[in-house]
Design an enzyme around this catalytic site. Structure first.
Site: not given
Ligand SMILES: *Cc1c(COP(=O)(O)O)cnc(C)c1O
Length: 525
Positions: A113
């Protein structure tokens, strides 16, 4: 480029308005008027680009230069990815002859993120500074109060994205004592004056309810200009398209002599929760980046995997409904706790964006405009139905459109653990976090359907140190494994002992949280 709501209406927003608004007033998500196509010479021109160069090239297609000049865009992007520890920003690592992981976790909080939130924070600051610079001397400045709730793993990325930004303050609520010590420390050791961690006595769902009530409070919202940084924000999707391009070029370096990138098919496999990461891949594909079907990898929270099987988008599957008992089903009981908690969701918020494109592909109409309107009408109806009935079933042409671009696979916790072990003992040795392991397991499951010249790229969404529970559990009987020695990055050492700043709230009561925000606002005024 202008943006419109998936649920229709005549409103057209600039990029700036889209980023600052987040959710459309009619409940929809903003999408671009059209998906821009790659310039003719992209393959030769962009081939040697760095992550920053590619960001500028890709983002330029979605942001008019009169909104953000190319020089301004470059400096925003540079500033955003300076905080990453790897020169490639998102490096590609080879795990097998035709298998790679794209590591997205080299940002400040060791999670994917960061890629989007580092940019989003700088965009917020850029827009607010510019708006405030135009105000007459003495006029009240425009400020943003970002509020969110976290169960632990994603709050820190938002905090690091916004720390120290002018005119922005951030309040992140977490359930007191229910967040892992490392995750808690990652958030509460950020002591910038605009960052406020709020420990609430209660559960994560309580925290989320409080945040929802804050946003629903029109008066409070207007006074404090509440902002959200959740994954429905368009800038987050856009920022994430870049690594699809970068990895496409980087795969080329690993092809055997005599094999050209044009001879192979690339398959991206994406551990998926709210559908933001993989949606960025869908945009890249429709801009013209050559790739095979995108693979959705889910954990036991498999609403998406079930959708691709049946065409039903249904919060609770019939099996769970029977075992839990229909009257007992609430949002909270419907979500299954897994070893990959960042993907523990009941519905995927960004799926609405994909559904609009699928509805459009299947729409009937004599003009493009009519097709667009019909897509928005269909979508509006579906989303209301999901809300009221907890499910929809899309028409066959919509499901067919979905299957043209995606496959989907659900992976159990057992297989997740086994996959971590397999890769630990593998050649090359690799320690995957549980989310990445869901992707690796899905890649293995679907590989038999691929053509022999398919190269798989699994998106790796977190560093294994962030999810110590699953990693330690998978490797607990492995004699040559030592978590502190093999996994824990230097940045995490000593984190627990560092100075912390956290505000306490005794009950999950929206009025108490409002008081906290009011207090802080008064002190900084
Ligand atoms: C947020 C997240 C995901 C999922 O991503 P999306 O964009 O919500 O599909 C997968 N793995 C981790 C570690 C995340 O923080």
């Amino acid at each position: 480029m202008r943006y419109f709501s998936t649920r229709g209406g005549s409103q057209k927003l600039s990029f700036e308005e889209t980023v600052l608004t987040g959710l459309a007033p009619n409940g929809g998500l903003y999408i671009p008027e059209h998906i821009p196509q790659l310039p003719k010479d992209w393959k030769t021109e962009w081939g040697s680009y760095s992550f920053v160069d590619l960001s500028v090239a890709v983002l330029s297609l979605y942001i008019s230069p009169d909104e953000i000049s190319r020089d301004e865009l470059r400096s925003l992007v540079q500033k955003s990815y300076q905080t990453f520890r790897h020169p490639d920003v998102t490096p590609l690592v080879k795990l097998g002859e035709k298998k790679f992981v794209l590591e997205l976790f080299h940002g400040p909080t060791f999670a994917f993120k960061d890629v989007a939130l580092q940019l989003l924070g700088n965009l917020f600051e850029f827009f607010l500074l510019r708006r405030n610079a135009k105000k007459p001397r003495g006029a009240e400045l425009e400020k943003l109060t970002v509020v969110g709730a976290t169960s632990g793993d994603t709050g820190s990325a938002a905090i690091y994205g916004l720390r120290g930004k002018s005119n922005v303050s951030i309040f992140i609520l977490h359930p007191k004592g229910r967040v892992s010590p490392i995750q808690e420390a990652q958030m509460t050791t950020v002591t910038d004056s605009n960052v406020h961690n709020v420990a609430v006595k209660g559960t994560f769902d309580d925290c989320q309810d409080v945040v929802k009530s804050l946003f629903a409070d029109k008066e409070f919202n207007a006074k404090h200009h509440l902002g959200a940084v959740n994954s429905i924000n368009w800038a987050r999707i856009l920022a994430q398209t870049v690594y699809y391009f970068l990895s496409y070029f980087h795969v080329q370096k690993h092809l055997p002599a005599g094999v050209s990138i044009d001879d192979v098919e690339i398959q991206y496999v994406v551990p998926t929760g709210n559908f933001g990461d993989i949606l960025a891949g869908y945009y890249a594909k429709h801009m013209g980046l050559p790739m095979g079907k995108l693979a959705v990898a889910t954990n036991a929270n498999d609403i998406l995997a079930r959708f691709w099987k049946s065409g039903r988008y249904e919060k609770i599957d019939s099996e769970t409904r029977l075992s839990v008992g229909a009257q007992k089903i609430t949002e909270a009981s419907g979500v299954k706790e897994t070893l990959s908690p960042a993907m523990d969701i009941l519905v995927s918020s960004n799926f609405e964006r994909l559904l609009w494109y699928l509805a459009y592909e299947a729409a009937i109409g004599t003009s493009d405009e009519e097709k667009r309107n019909n897509a928005s009408l269909a979508l509006d109806e579906w989303m209301h139905k999901v809300k009221s009935d907890g499910k929809i079933e899309v028409p066959i042409p919509v499901l067919e459109a979905a299957r043209r671009d995606f496959v989907a696979e659900k992976i159990s916790d057992e297989l997740t653990l086994e996959t971590i072990r397999t890769h630990f003992h593998g050649q090359p040795h690799y320690i995957a976090d549980p989310h990445t392991a869901v992707g690796l397991a899905a890649a293995k499951t679907i590989v038999s359907n691929n053509t022999p010249n398919t190269y798989q790229i699994v998106l790796s969404t977190a560093h294994p140190a962030k999810f110590s529970e699953a990693v330690s559990r998978a490797l607990e009987n492995v004699s040559n494994f030592d978590f502190d020695r093999d996994v824990l990055p230097a940045e995490f050492r000593g984190l627990l002992e560092r100075e912390k700043r956290v505000l306490q709230v005794e009950r999950p009561d929206v009025e108490l949280v409002k008081e906290v925000i009011e207090d802080v606002a008064r002190q900084s005024a």
